[in-house]
Design a protein around this motif. Structure first.
Motif, PDB file in Angstrom:
ATOM      1  N   MET A 176      14.656  35.506 -31.758  1.00  0.00           N
ATOM      2  CA  MET A 176      15.640  36.289 -32.499  1.00  0.00           C
ATOM      3  C   MET A 176      16.720  36.798 -31.539  1.00  0.00           C
ATOM      4  SD  MET A 176      15.143  39.743 -34.795  1.00  0.00           S
ATOM      5  CE  MET A 176      13.994  38.903 -35.893  1.00  0.00           C
ATOM      6  N   THR A 177      17.964  36.648 -31.913  1.00  0.00           N
ATOM      7  CA  THR A 177      19.078  37.077 -31.064  1.00  0.00           C
ATOM      8  C   THR A 177      19.112  38.594 -30.956  1.00  0.00           C
ATOM      9  OG1 THR A 177      20.390  35.150 -31.694  1.00  0.00           O
ATOM     10  CG2 THR A 177      21.574  37.030 -30.779  1.00  0.00           C
ATOM     11  N   LYS A 178      19.298  39.081 -29.723  1.00  0.00           N
ATOM     12  CA  LYS A 178      19.352  40.505 -29.463  1.00  0.00           C
ATOM     13  C   LYS A 178      20.693  40.875 -28.829  1.00  0.00           C
ATOM     14  CE  LYS A 178      14.976  41.185 -30.569  1.00  0.00           C
ATOM     15  NZ  LYS A 178      14.576  41.962 -31.776  1.00  0.00           N
ATOM     16  N   ARG A 179      21.040  42.132 -28.967  1.00  0.00           N
ATOM     17  CA  ARG A 179      22.191  42.698 -28.269  1.00  0.00           C
ATOM     18  C   ARG A 179      21.629  43.417 -27.054  1.00  0.00           C
ATOM     19  NH1 ARG A 179      27.540  41.798 -27.729  1.00  0.00           N
ATOM     20  NH2 ARG A 179      28.831  43.675 -27.810  1.00  0.00           N
ATOM     21  N   VAL A 180      22.037  42.987 -25.848  1.00  0.00           N
ATOM     22  CA  VAL A 180      21.391  43.457 -24.630  1.00  0.00           C
ATOM     23  C   VAL A 180      22.401  44.101 -23.689  1.00  0.00           C
ATOM     24  CG1 VAL A 180      19.903  42.820 -22.692  1.00  0.00           C
ATOM     25  CG2 VAL A 180      19.776  41.524 -24.836  1.00  0.00           C
ATOM     26  N   LEU A 181      22.055  45.276 -23.168  1.00  0.00           N
ATOM     27  CA  LEU A 181      22.859  45.965 -22.164  1.00  0.00           C
ATOM     28  C   LEU A 181      22.186  45.806 -20.810  1.00  0.00           C
ATOM     29  CD1 LEU A 181      25.176  48.000 -21.420  1.00  0.00           C
ATOM     30  CD2 LEU A 181      23.515  49.819 -21.848  1.00  0.00           C
TER      31      LEU A 181
END
Length: 301
Positions: free
Chosen positions: A1-6
């Motif tokens: 699943m695509t994540k938003r990563v910092l």
């Protein structure tokens, strides 16, 4: 699943490799870096990637941060040569102005955070190897203490947020990593040996050279970071990426004495000087790939 990563310190040695891995997996990556120690050319290869965003700022300064699913907190400066020049920055980045702020952001986003700690939390250990019951031996007044003790407090803060606020956090202790994009003047174990070999200088070894270090390639560290982040409800709060056993171990690293590291670097340098390179590379990794051209101030792959 695509994540938003910092990713903090994402233009640094480890951060740039991590960003590249995350982009290949299809995630959206936010690079948060003030380029104080990181180099922009470390991220040039994917800076124009549609899923990559560069946020050029000091994350310790108050301001809004984008909502994310995952945070990799890789700050702060780790070179021993920086401990004298940036002691206050190092302490604050690992504690109140840095780690606390990111833990608060993790809580606000209901995200998952990985705090990058270090084997230096053990200080100058009086037990070898160190069991997890060992409470460390750090001199808080010496130059290394700024880094060592602030990472220890960073671990404590991470644990406090886990207990008090049920923050989804895990801590990883990093040992001696090497690979492309590492500064040749980094000051840790492997770069000085390679730099001196490329210059045909004598190698500098402190003590009798029998002290051992855990050394592993950067790709193995990134694999450990990413794998731990994928795990839901990990069994432990803290994970060491390293191994106390012999170098026959099939773990994430190899353990060598300082003399052994020096010998391997010398042999590699001597062997590679005898190779005539044609169109195809004879070896998958050259010495220069690990530490870079000495005309450059930074390691290139």
């Amino acid at each position: 699943m695509t994540k938003r990563v910092l990713v903090t310190c994402s233009a640094g040695f480890l951060g740039s490799h991590l960003c590249e891995r995350l982009l290949k997996e299809g995630h959206g990556v936010i690079c948060l870096d003030n380029f104080g120690s990181g180099q922009r050319r470390n991220i040039e290869a994917f800076e124009d990637h549609p899923s990559f965003t560069v946020n050029d700022r000091d994350f310790r300064i108050p301001g809004s941060l984008s909502s994310v699913d995952r945070i990799y907190h890789l700050v702060s400066r780790v070179s021993p040569d920086d401990f004298t020049d940036f002691p206050v920055n190092i302490v604050l980045a690992n504690t109140q102005q840095g780690t606390c702020r990111l833990l608060d952001h993790t809580r606000a986003c209901d995200a998952r955070i990985v705090f990058a700690s270090t084997s230096e939390v053990y200080g100058n250990p009086e037990a070898h190897p160190q069991p997890e019951t060992y409470t460390e031996n750090v001199n808080i007044r010496e130059i290394r203490g700024y880094y060592d003790e602030s990472k220890r407090l960073g671990e404590t803060l991470t644990g406090a947020y886990q207990r008090k606020y049920d923050v989804d956090a895990r801590t990883i202790r990093i040992f001696n990593t090497y690979g492309p994009q590492m500064r040749h003047d980094d000051g840790r174990v492997v770069p000085p040996f390679i730099t001196q070999a490329l210059r045909d200088d004598d190698h500098t070894i402190y003590g009798d050279g029998e002290q051992t270090r855990s050394c592993y390639y950067v790709d193995d560290l990134i694999e450990g970071l990413v794998s731990l982040t994928h795990v839901n409800n990990p069994e432990y709060d803290v994970y060491n990426i390293g191994e106390e056993k012999s170098r026959q171990s099939k773990n994430w690293h190899t353990k060598y004495s300082m003399l052994r590291i020096r010998t391997l670097v010398s042999l590699m340098n001597h062997y590679l000087k005898m190779i005539q390179y044609g169109t195809d590379r004879i070896l998958p990794v050259r010495l220069q790939d690990l530490i870079g051209d000495q005309k450059s101030s930074h390691v290139r792959g």
